[in-house]
Scaffold this motif. Structure first.
Motif, PDB file in Angstrom:
ATOM      1  N   LEU A   9       0.840  -1.200   0.000  1.00 16.05           N
ATOM      2  CA  LEU A   9       0.000   0.000   0.000  1.00 16.05           C
ATOM      3  C   LEU A   9       0.877   1.252   0.000  1.00 16.05           C
ATOM      4  N   PRO A  10       0.393   2.361  -0.586  1.00 18.24           N
ATOM      5  CA  PRO A  10       1.231   3.550  -0.779  1.00 18.24           C
ATOM      6  C   PRO A  10       1.817   4.140   0.503  1.00 18.24           C
ATOM      7  N   LEU A  11       1.097   4.038   1.624  1.00 19.53           N
ATOM      8  CA  LEU A  11       1.582   4.624   2.869  1.00 19.53           C
ATOM      9  C   LEU A  11       2.062   3.568   3.867  1.00 19.53           C
ATOM     10  N   ALA A  12       2.341   2.375   3.385  1.00 20.46           N
ATOM     11  CA  ALA A  12       2.833   1.313   4.270  1.00 20.46           C
ATOM     12  C   ALA A  12       4.120   1.752   4.965  1.00 20.46           C
ATOM     13  N   GLY A  13       4.155   1.577   6.275  1.00 17.45           N
ATOM     14  CA  GLY A  13       5.337   1.943   7.039  1.00 17.45           C
ATOM     15  C   GLY A  13       5.467   3.419   7.344  1.00 17.45           C
ATOM     16  N   ARG A  14       4.482   4.211   6.928  1.00 16.61           N
ATOM     17  CA  ARG A  14       4.528   5.657   7.157  1.00 16.61           C
ATOM     18  C   ARG A  14       3.707   6.037   8.393  1.00 16.61           C
ATOM     19  N   ALA A  26     -12.286  10.102  12.819  1.00 16.75           N
ATOM     20  CA  ALA A  26     -12.602   8.743  12.368  1.00 16.75           C
ATOM     21  C   ALA A  26     -12.459   8.569  10.855  1.00 16.75           C
ATOM     22  N   GLU A  27     -13.078   9.474  10.086  1.00 15.74           N
ATOM     23  CA  GLU A  27     -13.022   9.349   8.621  1.00 15.74           C
ATOM     24  C   GLU A  27     -11.590   9.522   8.107  1.00 15.74           C
ATOM     25  N   TRP A  28     -10.872  10.464   8.705  1.00 16.36           N
ATOM     26  CA  TRP A  28      -9.489  10.708   8.299  1.00 16.36           C
ATOM     27  C   TRP A  28      -8.634   9.480   8.586  1.00 16.36           C
ATOM     28  N   ARG A  29      -8.790   8.934   9.789  1.00 15.31           N
ATOM     29  CA  ARG A  29      -8.027   7.741  10.156  1.00 15.31           C
ATOM     30  C   ARG A  29      -8.323   6.598   9.186  1.00 15.31           C
ATOM     31  N   ALA A  30      -9.602   6.378   8.899  1.00 17.45           N
ATOM     32  CA  ALA A  30      -9.995   5.267   8.033  1.00 17.45           C
ATOM     33  C   ALA A  30      -9.373   5.401   6.646  1.00 17.45           C
ATOM     34  N   GLN A  31      -9.391   6.609   6.095  1.00 18.25           N
ATOM     35  CA  GLN A  31      -8.858   6.796   4.747  1.00 18.25           C
ATOM     36  C   GLN A  31      -7.343   6.614   4.701  1.00 18.25           C
ATOM     37  N   LEU A  32      -6.662   7.076   5.736  1.00 24.77           N
ATOM     38  CA  LEU A  32      -5.205   6.926   5.772  1.00 24.77           C
ATOM     39  C   LEU A  32      -4.800   5.482   6.040  1.00 24.77           C
ATOM     40  N   GLU A  33      -5.520   4.814   6.945  1.00 26.56           N
ATOM     41  CA  GLU A  33      -5.201   3.412   7.232  1.00 26.56           C
ATOM     42  C   GLU A  33      -5.485   2.528   6.022  1.00 26.56           C
ATOM     43  N   ALA A  34      -6.480   2.915   5.216  1.00 26.66           N
ATOM     44  CA  ALA A  34      -6.766   2.160   3.992  1.00 26.66           C
ATOM     45  C   ALA A  34      -5.602   2.232   3.010  1.00 26.66           C
ATOM     46  N   GLN A  35      -4.775   3.259   3.165  1.00 23.89           N
ATOM     47  CA  GLN A  35      -3.580   3.406   2.324  1.00 23.89           C
ATOM     48  C   GLN A  35      -2.348   2.787   2.988  1.00 23.89           C
ATOM     49  N   GLY A  36      -2.554   2.183   4.168  1.00 17.51           N
ATOM     50  CA  GLY A  36      -1.457   1.492   4.841  1.00 17.51           C
ATOM     51  C   GLY A  36      -0.756   2.272   5.929  1.00 17.51           C
ATOM     52  N   SER A 255      -8.410  15.394  -1.212  1.00 20.98           N
ATOM     53  CA  SER A 255      -7.389  16.194  -1.888  1.00 20.98           C
ATOM     54  C   SER A 255      -6.108  16.267  -1.063  1.00 20.98           C
ATOM     55  N   LEU A 256      -6.252  16.358   0.256  1.00 24.53           N
ATOM     56  CA  LEU A 256      -5.074  16.409   1.127  1.00 24.53           C
ATOM     57  C   LEU A 256      -4.314  15.086   1.105  1.00 24.53           C
ATOM     58  N   VAL A 257      -5.041  13.979   1.106  1.00 24.91           N
ATOM     59  CA  VAL A 257      -4.393  12.664   1.045  1.00 24.91           C
ATOM     60  C   VAL A 257      -3.662  12.501  -0.289  1.00 24.91           C
ATOM     61  N   GLU A 258      -4.278  12.957  -1.384  1.00 27.75           N
ATOM     62  CA  GLU A 258      -3.610  12.886  -2.689  1.00 27.75           C
ATOM     63  C   GLU A 258      -2.318  13.707  -2.692  1.00 27.75           C
ATOM     64  N   ALA A 259      -2.375  14.898  -2.089  1.00 26.03           N
ATOM     65  CA  ALA A 259      -1.180  15.741  -2.016  1.00 26.03           C
ATOM     66  C   ALA A 259      -0.100  15.062  -1.169  1.00 26.03           C
ATOM     67  N   LEU A 260      -0.517  14.400  -0.097  1.00 27.80           N
ATOM     68  CA  LEU A 260       0.415  13.673   0.760  1.00 27.80           C
ATOM     69  C   LEU A 260       1.087  12.541  -0.022  1.00 27.80           C
ATOM     70  N   LEU A 261       0.293  11.786  -0.774  1.00 27.50           N
ATOM     71  CA  LEU A 261       0.839  10.657  -1.556  1.00 27.50           C
ATOM     72  C   LEU A 261       1.840  11.155  -2.598  1.00 27.50           C
ATOM     73  N   ARG A 262       1.517  12.263  -3.242  1.00 24.58           N
ATOM     74  CA  ARG A 262       2.433  12.824  -4.252  1.00 24.58           C
ATOM     75  C   ARG A 262       3.753  13.240  -3.587  1.00 24.58           C
ATOM     76  N   LYS A 263       3.651  13.840  -2.417  1.00 31.70           N
ATOM     77  CA  LYS A 263       4.855  14.367  -1.741  1.00 31.70           C
ATOM     78  C   LYS A 263       5.732  13.224  -1.249  1.00 31.70           C
ATOM     79  N   LEU A 264       5.123  12.158  -0.761  1.00 31.10           N
ATOM     80  CA  LEU A 264       5.908  11.045  -0.220  1.00 31.10           C
ATOM     81  C   LEU A 264       6.355  10.066  -1.293  1.00 31.10           C
TER      82      LEU A 264
END
Length: 264
Positions: A9-14, A26-36, A255-264
């Protein structure tokens, strides 16, 4: 089709730090955890319902006289309707008032009551909303109710006044900094750091700045990239001297999660 393993997953280990109030994570946590991601909740602010009873009674008595109700945040919209439904049995008691909002999260709260959002600017900030209202039609002498919080800036109200609108404000919640000095999560953050920290409001950025001593990273801690949900939060971060490593193109979680993924 086989499910993705967590390591792919894109955020595994992050480690990603959320700074929103605990009840809004809750929603923020769920979306980020879904990315690992490993999600660290570090609520820098708390938001509670707070209003003057007499002001609320006066506003509700005049509701049908307003042409517009403006909600500047999801918290304001949620608390307003909670109190509204204590005083009125039917949502139609709102009359023909039109509703304007800042941001998609606020719009979602309004639509949850099966109400139409008449106006929502493309960029989620108060200046853009005021400009959109003024450009839409003349608001000279229009009666406008702005539902707000204790820390909201006066820019929206000032711009509406300049356009000769008659503006009432209803402060219905307060935002306060949480004390992180003895918080064990803050201790974990100081020791280990993180890969990124997400700021979703100017008040969270201010709290981070004010509590720098309680959040100072240890020598071996990871230095997180700092992400902002939008222009208003970014402006506050820069004013405080906080780094802004990435910003969401649109002021919403996706949009914030997408920006985070691009940056990392």
């Amino acid at each position: 089709m086989a499910a993705k393993s967590s390591s792919s997953l894109p955020l595994a280990g992050r480690r990603i730090v959320l700074t929103r109030p605990r009840e809004q994570c809750a929603e923020w946590r769920a979306q980020l955890e879904a990315q690992g991601a490993e999600v660290i909740e570090l609520p820098l602010i708390q938001v509670t319902k707070h209003y003057d009873k007499q002001t609320l009674v006066e506003v509700f008595a005049e509701l049908t006289q307003y042409e517009w109700i403006v909600f500047t945040s999801a918290n304001g919209a949620r608390f307003f309707f909670e109190e509204f439904l204590k005083g009125f049995e039917d949502i139609r008691a709102l009359g023909l008032v039109r509703i304007a909002v800042v941001g998609e999260a606020t719009a979602d709260v309004v639509r949850g009551y099966h109400l139409r959002v008449e106006l929502q600017p493309k960029k989620a900030n108060a200046e853009e909303l005021a400009q959109a209202m003024i450009e839409r039609e003349s608001i000279d002498s229009a009666k406008v109710l702005v539902v707000t919080g204790n820390l909201n800036r006066d820019t929206l109200v000032e711009k509406l006044h300049e356009a000769r609108a008659i503006v009432d404000t209803l402060p219905i919640y307060k935002t306060e900094e949480t004390d992180l000095a003895q918080n064990p999560v803050a201790g974990d953050f100081r020791a280990k750091g993180a890969d990124a920290i997400l700021f979703a409001s100017p008040s969270a950025a201010q709290s981070f700045f004010d509590q720098a001593a309680a959040l100072k990273l240890g020598a071996k801690a990871r230095r997180p990239l700092a992400g902002s949900i939008g222009a208003t939060t970014t402006a506050t971060m820069k004013q405080l001297g906080l780094p802004v490593d990435f910003e969401a193109p649109q002021a919403n979680l996706g949009s914030l999660v997408e920006a985070l993924l691009r940056k990392l």
